[in-house]
Write an enzyme that holds these catalytic residues in place. Structure first.
Site, mmCIF file in Angstrom:
data_model
loop_
_atom_site.group_PDB
_atom_site.id
_atom_site.type_symbol
_atom_site.label_atom_id
_atom_site.label_comp_id
_atom_site.label_asym_id
_atom_site.label_seq_id
_atom_site.Cartn_x
_atom_site.Cartn_y
_atom_site.Cartn_z
ATOM 1 N N LYS A 165 0.875 -1.187 0.000
ATOM 2 C CA LYS A 165 0.000 0.000 0.000
ATOM 3 C C LYS A 165 0.905 1.227 0.000
ATOM 4 O O LYS A 165 1.483 1.574 1.012
ATOM 5 C CB LYS A 165 -0.906 -0.001 1.243
ATOM 6 C CG LYS A 165 -2.200 0.686 1.007
ATOM 7 C CD LYS A 165 -2.456 2.102 1.408
ATOM 8 C CE LYS A 165 -1.787 2.957 2.346
ATOM 9 N NZ LYS A 165 -1.687 4.355 1.833
ATOM 10 N N GLY A 215 6.681 4.960 8.631
ATOM 11 C CA GLY A 215 5.871 6.177 8.702
ATOM 12 C C GLY A 215 5.960 6.783 10.086
ATOM 13 O O GLY A 215 6.962 6.626 10.794
ATOM 14 N N SER A 216 4.885 7.432 10.484
ATOM 15 C CA SER A 216 4.914 8.188 11.737
ATOM 16 C C SER A 216 4.738 7.265 12.944
ATOM 17 O O SER A 216 4.143 6.184 12.841
ATOM 18 C CB SER A 216 3.796 9.231 11.725
ATOM 19 O OG SER A 216 2.545 8.582 11.621
ATOM 20 N N THR A 217 5.240 7.721 14.068
ATOM 21 C CA THR A 217 5.141 6.935 15.306
ATOM 22 C C THR A 217 3.677 6.762 15.705
ATOM 23 O O THR A 217 3.276 5.683 16.154
ATOM 24 C CB THR A 217 5.967 7.616 16.414
ATOM 25 O OG1 THR A 217 7.341 7.578 15.995
ATOM 26 C CG2 THR A 217 5.844 6.901 17.743
ATOM 27 N N GLY A 235 2.240 4.105 13.616
ATOM 28 C CA GLY A 235 2.882 2.847 14.035
ATOM 29 C C GLY A 235 2.191 2.248 15.244
ATOM 30 O O GLY A 235 1.945 1.029 15.310
ATOM 31 N N GLU A 241 9.308 1.019 11.155
ATOM 32 C CA GLU A 241 10.374 2.014 10.976
ATOM 33 C C GLU A 241 9.713 3.369 11.164
ATOM 34 O O GLU A 241 8.968 3.816 10.291
ATOM 35 C CB GLU A 241 10.953 1.939 9.556
ATOM 36 C CG GLU A 241 11.844 0.773 9.290
ATOM 37 C CD GLU A 241 13.112 0.809 10.088
ATOM 38 O OE1 GLU A 241 13.536 1.910 10.520
ATOM 39 O OE2 GLU A 241 13.676 -0.266 10.306
ATOM 40 N N CYS A 269 13.581 10.242 7.857
ATOM 41 C CA CYS A 269 13.412 9.786 9.248
ATOM 42 C C CYS A 269 14.696 9.947 10.053
ATOM 43 O O CYS A 269 14.656 10.248 11.237
ATOM 44 C CB CYS A 269 12.913 8.349 9.286
ATOM 45 S SG CYS A 269 13.889 7.220 8.302
ATOM 46 N N GLU A 313 9.088 15.458 15.979
ATOM 47 C CA GLU A 313 9.647 15.312 14.640
ATOM 48 C C GLU A 313 8.951 16.304 13.709
ATOM 49 O O GLU A 313 7.733 16.244 13.534
ATOM 50 C CB GLU A 313 9.428 13.883 14.131
ATOM 51 C CG GLU A 313 10.061 13.652 12.781
ATOM 52 C CD GLU A 313 9.858 12.240 12.258
ATOM 53 O OE1 GLU A 313 8.748 11.700 12.374
ATOM 54 O OE2 GLU A 313 10.836 11.668 11.727
#
Ligand code: NDP
Length: 487
Positions: free
Chosen positions: A182, A235-237, A240, A257, A291, A388
């Site tokens: 995706k 992607g973003s925390t 995640g 990641e 990142c 971030e």
């Protein structure tokens, strides 16, 4: 104009290019101009289900299941060659869709993807178990086997779309898995062209399926699908964490990641010219949408003026322009929303007392351009230091008589733990800092470059698991212990 853009974009399911049942679509935008490049099909739960079933058939009954590892190697190498043959076209698509400079897209994004395929191709024939010495000799034959983990869902972000998709597809296929990819909703183009090339070089139907769509629909359906054995996400925390919760249903394996807020330490004995150059590249490359970007600079007070002025000067000199402009060095951020987000961080930094010594403004015009920005007088509690930003914004802090322990603690004072760089000529300083930093990747006298032989991943909230290296490909396997009683 690449042929991909001359037709409606479709999904790749079971070797066929198909539309989505709902007919839903969205515009794909060129962030350098704000213009619409194409219409993207928005797949949903129905298309994800078809893709997962196709991947399952290919894994268990299709030719993939009967293919020797050496044949997987051969296909991955053919794909690497195809990427290079079509490198100019892929780079153009990446530049149109992300705004990044064309030469960067050609050398880094496409070059990186081809290299990643070649590195992982070699692993297909080297994923061995081993014999284990148990009990008395001759009583038992005991050994381990590495087997593909199964059907894998791959979810990638928009900052390096092609390279990121390949960095997951290559090890997953080398390990014998089948996949459903995706792409990010903002950047589907190179993933779809990659799919065309995979079909052309002979990957069997169902081995790679590509479902474009929204994270909250297609992405979520993929993560929650009971037929998926593992999800690998970049992607973003925040997303995640949501993925972890959605994956719990069948306890699928999860690799994450996530974000970073990586420190760069410049000691007074460092080669300052190199350190300044790397610190600037480390935060401004890809418009800071990396990142592992070195977004927190800790510089010794005795050299702070020179270092800050050096980085600020580079920030002012960098040519910010659409990626198709020949001498462009920094492209736009990915979207109007991302520009707003980054500018809100700069405003919050100013409001909390940081001083802007370079940049600090968005550029007028249709594209989503932001000046490379350097903030000084930043403090650990500021939002710009804690969160971030994912934009070209460097936060500088100074140190002087801190012990290495104190300095490392300042670097570690973050929820993240992805990367860090240390600039010094002193071996003791370097080694002691390496040991103290809580980060998955540490570079000494170097910026955070990637090498496929080196595992990459984060401590703390920067993620779970590692990509690249033996660890990266073994992450797509299960380990089976076999013991045979010979008596
Ligand atoms: P997200 O984490 O939101 O998106 C990454 C991928 O996950 C996209 O394909 C997205 O789809 C998908 N996704 C979103 N929500 C879900 C969900 N609930 N279930 C499954 N998949 C989902 O990143 P963004 O692209 O929105 O960027 C936001 C921030 O994330 C950045 O500003 C940056 O801080 C960080 N980021 C970090 C990256 C890294 O490499 N560490 C890379 C990119 C972003 P869709 O595209 O449709 O949203």
């Amino acid at each position: 104009m690449p042929t991909l853009l001359q037709q409606p974009l479709r999904l790749l399911i079971d070797g066929q290019w198909v539309g989505c049942a709902s007919g839903a679509s969205m515009d794909v935008i060129n962030p350098s101009t704000g213009e619409v490049l194409a219409q993207e099909a928005l797949g949903g739960a129905a298309e994800i289900d078809q893709a997962v079933q196709a991947a399952r058939r290919a894994l268990e009954a299709g030719p993939w299941a009967r293919m020797r590892p050496a044949e997987r190697t051969r296909l991955l190498l053919k794909l690497a060659d195809a990427l290079e043959q079509h490198g100019d076209e892929l780079a153009l698509l990446e530049t149109l869709n992300t705004g990044k400079p064309l030469k960067v897209a050609r050398m880094f994004d496409v070059g990186h993807a081809a290299e990643c395929l070649r590195y992982n191709a070699g692993w297909a024939t080297k994923l061995n178990g081993e014999t284990r010495a148990v009990s008395l000799p001759g009583d038992w034959h005991a050994y381990t086997l590495r087997e593909p983990v199964g059907v894998v869902g791959l979810i990638v972000p928009w900052n390096v779309p092609l390279a990121m998709a390949v960095s997951k597809i290559a090890p997953a296929l080398a390990a014998g898995c089948t996949v459903v990819l995706k792409p990010a909703e903002l950047t589907p183009l190179t993933a779809l062209r990659l799919g065309e090339l995979m079909v052309a070089v002979g990957f069997p139907p169902g081995v790679v399926n590509i479902v474009t769509g929204l994270g909250t629909e297609a992405g979520q359906a993929l993560v929650a699908h009971p037929g998926v054995d593992k999800v690998s996400f970049t992607g973003s925390t925040a997303v995640g964490k949501a993925i972890l919760a959605s994956a719990a249903g069948n306890l699928k394996r999860v690799a994450l990641e996530l974000g970073g807020k990586s420190p760069v330490f410049i000691f007074p004995d460092a080669d300052l010219d190199r350190a300044i150059d790397a610190a600037a590249r480390g935060i401004f490359s890809n418009t800071g949408q990396v990142c592992a970007a070195g977004s927190r600079l800790f510089v010794h007070r005795s050299v702070a003026e020179r270092v800050v002025e050096g980085v600020a000067q580079r920030a002012r000199q960098l040519r910010v322009a659409p990626g198709l402009v020949a001498d462009a060095e920094i492209g736009p951020v990915i979207s109007a929303r991302q520009r707003e987000r980054v500018m809100a961080y700069v405003a919050s930094g100013r409001a909390e007392g940081a001083e802007v010594v370079a940049g600090g403004e968005a550029l007028d015009g249709a594209g989503y351009f932001i000046q490379p920005t350097v903030l000084v007088n930043t403090t650990p509690a500021m939002r710009v230091v804690r969160e971030e930003i994912f934009g070209p914004v460097l936060c500088v802090q100074q140190f002087d008589d801190d012990s290495l322990e104190q300095l490392a603690a300042r670097g570690n004072d973050t929820d993240f733990g992805l990367s860090s760089s240390i600039w010094t000529r002193d071996l003791r300083t370097a080694h002691q800092m390496v040991r103290r930093l809580k980060a998955g990747n540490v570079r000494v006298n170097a910026a955070a470059a990637l090498d496929f032989a080196m595992p990459f991943g984060g401590y703390k909230q920067s993620g779970w698991g590692r990509e690249n290296g033996r660890e990266g490909v073994e992450a797509y396997t299960e380990l089976k212990s076999v013991a045979i009683d010979l008596n």
